[in-house]
Scaffold this motif. Structure first.
Motif, PDB file in Angstrom:
ATOM      1  N   TRP A 127       0.990  -1.234   0.027  1.00  0.00           N
ATOM      2  CA  TRP A 127      -0.103   0.118  -0.136  1.00  0.00           C
ATOM      3  C   TRP A 127       0.878   1.404  -0.166  1.00  0.00           C
ATOM      4  N   ASN A 128       0.676   2.222  -1.018  1.00  0.00           N
ATOM      5  CA  ASN A 128       1.461   3.395  -1.208  1.00  0.00           C
ATOM      6  C   ASN A 128       0.789   4.510  -1.640  1.00  0.00           C
ATOM      7  N   VAL A 129       1.345   5.799  -1.211  1.00  0.00           N
ATOM      8  CA  VAL A 129       0.850   6.935  -1.507  1.00  0.00           C
ATOM      9  C   VAL A 129       1.848   7.701  -2.435  1.00  0.00           C
ATOM     10  N   VAL A 130       1.522   8.321  -3.474  1.00  0.00           N
ATOM     11  CA  VAL A 130       2.710   9.214  -4.197  1.00  0.00           C
ATOM     12  C   VAL A 130       1.856  10.599  -4.228  1.00  0.00           C
ATOM     13  N   GLN A 131       2.391  11.530  -3.742  1.00  0.00           N
ATOM     14  CA  GLN A 131       1.927  12.864  -3.632  1.00  0.00           C
ATOM     15  C   GLN A 131       2.691  14.056  -4.517  1.00  0.00           C
ATOM     16  N   SER A 132       2.095  14.821  -5.301  1.00  0.00           N
ATOM     17  CA  SER A 132       2.788  15.898  -6.127  1.00  0.00           C
ATOM     18  C   SER A 132       2.209  17.120  -5.638  1.00  0.00           C
ATOM     19  N   ASN A 133       3.547  18.078  -5.372  1.00  0.00           N
ATOM     20  CA  ASN A 133       3.374  19.135  -4.726  1.00  0.00           C
ATOM     21  C   ASN A 133       3.770  20.307  -5.736  1.00  0.00           C
ATOM     22  N   PRO A 134       2.424  21.251  -6.173  1.00  0.00           N
ATOM     23  CA  PRO A 134       1.221  21.069  -5.807  1.00  0.00           C
ATOM     24  C   PRO A 134       0.076  20.271  -6.649  1.00  0.00           C
ATOM     25  N   CYS A 135       0.549  19.732  -7.483  1.00  0.00           N
ATOM     26  CA  CYS A 135      -0.450  19.017  -8.546  1.00  0.00           C
ATOM     27  C   CYS A 135       0.418  18.072  -9.399  1.00  0.00           C
ATOM     28  N   PHE A 136      -0.291  17.144 -10.051  1.00  0.00           N
ATOM     29  CA  PHE A 136       0.081  16.046 -10.774  1.00  0.00           C
ATOM     30  C   PHE A 136       0.890  16.459 -12.072  1.00  0.00           C
ATOM     31  N   GLU A 137       0.660  17.780 -12.508  1.00  0.00           N
ATOM     32  CA  GLU A 137       1.216  18.282 -13.820  1.00  0.00           C
ATOM     33  C   GLU A 137       2.630  18.565 -13.355  1.00  0.00           C
ATOM     34  N   VAL A 138       3.310  18.397 -12.289  1.00  0.00           N
ATOM     35  CA  VAL A 138       4.427  18.576 -12.058  1.00  0.00           C
ATOM     36  C   VAL A 138       5.187  17.497 -12.502  1.00  0.00           C
ATOM     37  N   TRP A 139       4.589  16.484 -12.229  1.00  0.00           N
ATOM     38  CA  TRP A 139       5.178  15.136 -12.986  1.00  0.00           C
ATOM     39  C   TRP A 139       5.409  15.250 -14.245  1.00  0.00           C
ATOM     40  N   LEU A 140       4.415  15.871 -15.195  1.00  0.00           N
ATOM     41  CA  LEU A 140       4.617  15.540 -16.319  1.00  0.00           C
ATOM     42  C   LEU A 140       5.600  16.771 -16.730  1.00  0.00           C
ATOM     43  N   TYR A 141       5.885  17.704 -16.123  1.00  0.00           N
ATOM     44  CA  TYR A 141       6.818  18.822 -16.432  1.00  0.00           C
ATOM     45  C   TYR A 141       8.388  18.347 -16.560  1.00  0.00           C
ATOM     46  N   TYR A 142       8.555  17.246 -15.607  1.00  0.00           N
ATOM     47  CA  TYR A 142       9.879  16.422 -15.571  1.00  0.00           C
ATOM     48  C   TYR A 142      10.068  15.534 -16.536  1.00  0.00           C
ATOM     49  N   GLU A 196      11.630  20.659   6.811  1.00  0.00           N
ATOM     50  CA  GLU A 196      11.908  20.279   8.403  1.00  0.00           C
ATOM     51  C   GLU A 196      10.625  19.600   8.731  1.00  0.00           C
ATOM     52  N   ASN A 197       9.644  19.660   8.255  1.00  0.00           N
ATOM     53  CA  ASN A 197       8.376  19.116   8.877  1.00  0.00           C
ATOM     54  C   ASN A 197       7.962  17.931   7.980  1.00  0.00           C
ATOM     55  N   GLU A 198       8.700  17.522   7.358  1.00  0.00           N
ATOM     56  CA  GLU A 198       8.647  16.139   6.337  1.00  0.00           C
ATOM     57  C   GLU A 198       7.614  16.338   5.481  1.00  0.00           C
ATOM     58  N   LYS A 199       7.267  17.328   4.889  1.00  0.00           N
ATOM     59  CA  LYS A 199       6.404  17.722   3.789  1.00  0.00           C
ATOM     60  C   LYS A 199       7.163  17.960   2.565  1.00  0.00           C
ATOM     61  N   LEU A 200       6.378  17.465   1.512  1.00  0.00           N
ATOM     62  CA  LEU A 200       7.068  17.677   0.099  1.00  0.00           C
ATOM     63  C   LEU A 200       7.519  19.080  -0.063  1.00  0.00           C
ATOM     64  N   GLU A 201       8.774  19.377  -0.782  1.00  0.00           N
ATOM     65  CA  GLU A 201       9.095  20.807  -0.965  1.00  0.00           C
ATOM     66  C   GLU A 201       8.287  21.129  -2.171  1.00  0.00           C
ATOM     67  N   TRP A 202       8.390  22.310  -2.629  1.00  0.00           N
ATOM     68  CA  TRP A 202       7.597  23.097  -3.813  1.00  0.00           C
ATOM     69  C   TRP A 202       8.195  22.450  -5.013  1.00  0.00           C
ATOM     70  N   PHE A 203       7.245  22.073  -6.062  1.00  0.00           N
ATOM     71  CA  PHE A 203       7.410  21.694  -7.321  1.00  0.00           C
ATOM     72  C   PHE A 203       8.096  20.392  -7.169  1.00  0.00           C
ATOM     73  N   THR A 204       7.671  19.281  -6.228  1.00  0.00           N
ATOM     74  CA  THR A 204       8.271  18.070  -6.250  1.00  0.00           C
ATOM     75  C   THR A 204       7.390  17.228  -6.531  1.00  0.00           C
ATOM     76  N   THR A 205       7.634  15.912  -6.615  1.00  0.00           N
ATOM     77  CA  THR A 205       6.686  14.729  -6.593  1.00  0.00           C
ATOM     78  C   THR A 205       7.227  13.562  -6.354  1.00  0.00           C
ATOM     79  N   GLU A 206       6.462  12.504  -5.630  1.00  0.00           N
ATOM     80  CA  GLU A 206       6.695  11.270  -5.403  1.00  0.00           C
ATOM     81  C   GLU A 206       6.419  10.167  -6.597  1.00  0.00           C
ATOM     82  N   PHE A 207       5.741  10.720  -7.424  1.00  0.00           N
ATOM     83  CA  PHE A 207       5.416   9.956  -8.529  1.00  0.00           C
ATOM     84  C   PHE A 207       6.368   9.030  -9.168  1.00  0.00           C
TER      85      PHE A 207
END
Length: 237
Positions: A127-142, A196-207
């Motif tokens: 079971w897994n979660v992949v989060q994109s910050n702020p949106c999925f289109e960040v993954w497309l960008y890369y 420092e709060n273990e939150k995804l940095e801006w314009f990054t994605t776990e996808f």
């Protein structure tokens, strides 16, 4: 005009194909992107489950309970075959509303229960979660860009998706551009970070984590398709 891919035949999954279930927050870009990989490998059965009653991560959690648990379940995860399930979500306002951590906790609890419920199965990340910050289109960008753009040049929601699309000449081509997934994985991994709060940095994605799992099965085909893309058989960028 987008030229459709006609150079391969979609393959039905084999009897022993590995299954990756994907519960997607989005019902447009995410679905069109993932459809590219369905049928690329007979060793992978990729099953996309779109959201039904909203994109709230807690609603996605309830959707998973409905689809995978109880007497009315539609799907069954075969832990012996190392089946996986992935939630694909955006940061949106869900982080501020405290709705992402419960979804991650839900996944962690299910992973912890695998060896408890199935003595012969070793624990693994089913079971897994992949989060994109702020949106999925960040993954497309890369898929097309290597560096994170200057944040001061990026508009805030709801225009950021339109902005990213404007950076990609002609828009993201869902018939061709997903073949660039290996470059996207490398770029997204390099750019990835948490604060420092273990939150995804801006314009990054776990996808990229899900991308790596898909590429274990489809890598040979995406490399072939990318070769045709760069040799002019597909529209070039």
């Amino acid at each position: 005009m987008i030229r459709r891919r006609k150079d391969y035949v979609k393959r039905a999954p084999s009897k022993d194909a590995s299954k990756i279930y994907i519960i997607s927050e989005g019902t447009d870009s995410e679905i069109k992107y993932l459809n590219f990989f369905i049928g690329l490998s007979s060793n992978l059965e990729l099953i996309v489950i779109p959201s039904e009653k909203g994109t709230d991560p807690l609603k996605l959690r309830e959707l998973a309970k409905k689809k995978f648990f109880g007497t009315d379940r539609v799907h069954t995860l075969d832990y012996m075959q190392k089946d996986q399930i992935w939630f694909v979500i955006d940061t949106d306002t869900w982080e501020k509303e405290g709705k992402i951590i419960p979804l991650r906790d839900f996944c962690a609890a299910n992973n912890n229960n695998i060896p408890k419920d199935y003595d012969e199965v070793k624990a693994y990340e089913a079971w897994n979660v992949v989060q994109s910050n702020p949106c999925f289109e960040v993954w497309l960008y890369y898929h097309l860009y290597d560096e994170i753009p200057d944040r001061s040049s990026i508009p805030t929601e709801p225009n950021i998706k339109r902005y990213i699309d404007s950076l990609i000449g002609g828009g993201f081509d869902y018939e061709c551009d997903p073949a660039r997934i290996q470059s996207a994985i490398q770029r997204a991994k390099r750019a990835f970070g948490v604060d420092e709060n273990e939150k995804l940095e801006w314009f990054t994605t776990e996808f990229f984590k899900l991308g790596e799992e898909i590429e274990k099965f489809t890598g040979n085909e995406t490399r072939k398709l990318l070769g045709k893309l760069t040799s002019g058989h597909f529209p070039s960028r």
